[in-house]
Motif scaffolding. Sequence first.
Motif, PDB file in Angstrom:
ATOM      1  N   VAL A  26       0.807  -1.021   0.014  1.00  0.00           N
ATOM      2  CA  VAL A  26       0.106  -0.109   0.040  1.00  0.00           C
ATOM      3  C   VAL A  26       0.995   1.299  -0.125  1.00  0.00           C
ATOM      4  O   VAL A  26       2.124   1.395   0.255  1.00  0.00           O
ATOM      5  CB  VAL A  26      -1.107  -0.250   1.268  1.00  0.00           C
ATOM      6  N   LYS A  27       0.221   2.480  -0.253  1.00  0.00           N
ATOM      7  CA  LYS A  27       1.129   3.589  -0.341  1.00  0.00           C
ATOM      8  C   LYS A  27       1.613   3.937   1.061  1.00  0.00           C
ATOM      9  O   LYS A  27       1.093   3.517   2.151  1.00  0.00           O
ATOM     10  CB  LYS A  27       0.116   4.751  -0.934  1.00  0.00           C
ATOM     11  N   ARG A  40       2.281   0.156   6.109  1.00  0.00           N
ATOM     12  CA  ARG A  40       3.211   0.489   5.373  1.00  0.00           C
ATOM     13  C   ARG A  40       4.458   1.337   6.122  1.00  0.00           C
ATOM     14  O   ARG A  40       5.600   0.945   6.235  1.00  0.00           O
ATOM     15  CB  ARG A  40       2.970   1.377   4.093  1.00  0.00           C
ATOM     16  N   ASN A  41       4.037   2.055   6.921  1.00  0.00           N
ATOM     17  CA  ASN A  41       4.903   2.939   7.671  1.00  0.00           C
ATOM     18  C   ASN A  41       5.742   2.071   8.638  1.00  0.00           C
ATOM     19  O   ASN A  41       6.880   2.142   8.749  1.00  0.00           O
ATOM     20  CB  ASN A  41       4.170   4.272   8.479  1.00  0.00           C
ATOM     21  N   PHE A  42       4.980   1.217   9.206  1.00  0.00           N
ATOM     22  CA  PHE A  42       5.486   0.174  10.120  1.00  0.00           C
ATOM     23  C   PHE A  42       6.471  -0.567   9.676  1.00  0.00           C
ATOM     24  O   PHE A  42       7.656  -0.995   9.931  1.00  0.00           O
ATOM     25  CB  PHE A  42       4.353  -0.393  10.956  1.00  0.00           C
ATOM     26  N   GLY A  81      -0.331   0.794  -3.870  1.00  0.00           N
ATOM     27  CA  GLY A  81      -1.808   1.238  -4.031  1.00  0.00           C
ATOM     28  C   GLY A  81      -2.471   1.318  -3.129  1.00  0.00           C
ATOM     29  O   GLY A  81      -1.779   1.504  -1.878  1.00  0.00           O
ATOM     30  N   ASP A  82      -3.830   1.589  -2.978  1.00  0.00           N
ATOM     31  CA  ASP A  82      -4.725   1.991  -1.703  1.00  0.00           C
ATOM     32  C   ASP A  82      -5.551   0.779  -1.565  1.00  0.00           C
ATOM     33  O   ASP A  82      -6.780   1.229  -0.843  1.00  0.00           O
ATOM     34  CB  ASP A  82      -5.363   3.432  -1.849  1.00  0.00           C
ATOM     35  N   GLU A  83      -5.357  -0.334  -2.398  1.00  0.00           N
ATOM     36  CA  GLU A  83      -6.430  -1.438  -1.887  1.00  0.00           C
ATOM     37  C   GLU A  83      -5.641  -2.685  -1.623  1.00  0.00           C
ATOM     38  O   GLU A  83      -4.928  -3.560  -2.313  1.00  0.00           O
ATOM     39  CB  GLU A  83      -6.979  -1.894  -3.220  1.00  0.00           C
ATOM     40  N   PRO A  84      -5.627  -2.826  -0.277  1.00  0.00           N
ATOM     41  CA  PRO A  84      -4.618  -3.942   0.368  1.00  0.00           C
ATOM     42  C   PRO A  84      -5.114  -5.263  -0.038  1.00  0.00           C
ATOM     43  O   PRO A  84      -4.322  -6.234  -0.371  1.00  0.00           O
ATOM     44  CB  PRO A  84      -5.048  -3.865   1.952  1.00  0.00           C
TER      45      PRO A  84
END
Length: 297
Positions: A191-192, A198-200, A218-221
């Motif tokens: 994901v974005k 994603r950040n983790f 993307g934004d669809e896991p």
Amino acid sequence: MELLQLQYFLAVARLEHVTEAARSLHVTQSSLSKTIQRLEEDLGAPLFDRTGRKLRLNEFGSTFLRRAERALFELEQGKQELRDLSSPEHRTLELAVTTASTLPQILREFRTKRPHVPIHVQMLSMQEMVTLLHRGEVDFCLSSPPLHADDIECQIVYTDPILVAVPKGHRLAGRSSVSLNEIRDESFVGVKKGYGIRNFVDAVCQSVGFVPKYVYEGDEPARLSALVEADIGLAFIPSTARNAWEPIHYLQVEDHGLVREIALLWHKSRYISGAALEFREVVADYFEALTHSQRAI
């Protein structure tokens, strides 16, 4: 000072643009500008620094914004409480999630208990979710990572291992676990930036000396599994999102325990309806059962 003035002020303060604020309020720009001007006259101080149609809150405006948001927040809670008392089955349950893998099962269980309660769910980035939470515009958020703030209640409901998904023919497909260093040169799909997982994951990978190379963001896991199956790249997928029927293989991470916390969040001062309280119970019961089933494996 009028309620309408406060509502218009909030819209302009958030958008910092007269045209966009007028459009969101469905009023003319001249009407909006005159209302803000009257508010400033009532207060005896300018609230914005103006550049054309763009406005930026000044020191006076920033100070007044906190009070205005609090006043309108309390009025909105009063409206919701009365609405709930008069027609409890018609108030929409407002939800926001940064993690949606467990949501279908939770909503299915809630529907069996409250079949007539309308539900509205938004899949958001962490920052978007934080904004709605602080404004008190959602009943609950299901989030990973958790959020700790003075006005937010945070209940950790589950500890969820993050797995590495590989296609069936991959060199690691015969393994049950893998270290992060073994996959540092692989390509990934994810994901974005801005989404909690994603950040983790990026932070943990950087702690061992590499930045994952993403060939898809993307934004669809839910789409990630199909991309892994197509051998586009590997993916970091939470155990709660794993589907045993998918033709891909999941590996546990051996080191630097990739484990995320899932939290249920709500604004401390937001009115909680009977239906919302029941939703909270459903969430707690679901994750308690999931925890017991994981321990039994």
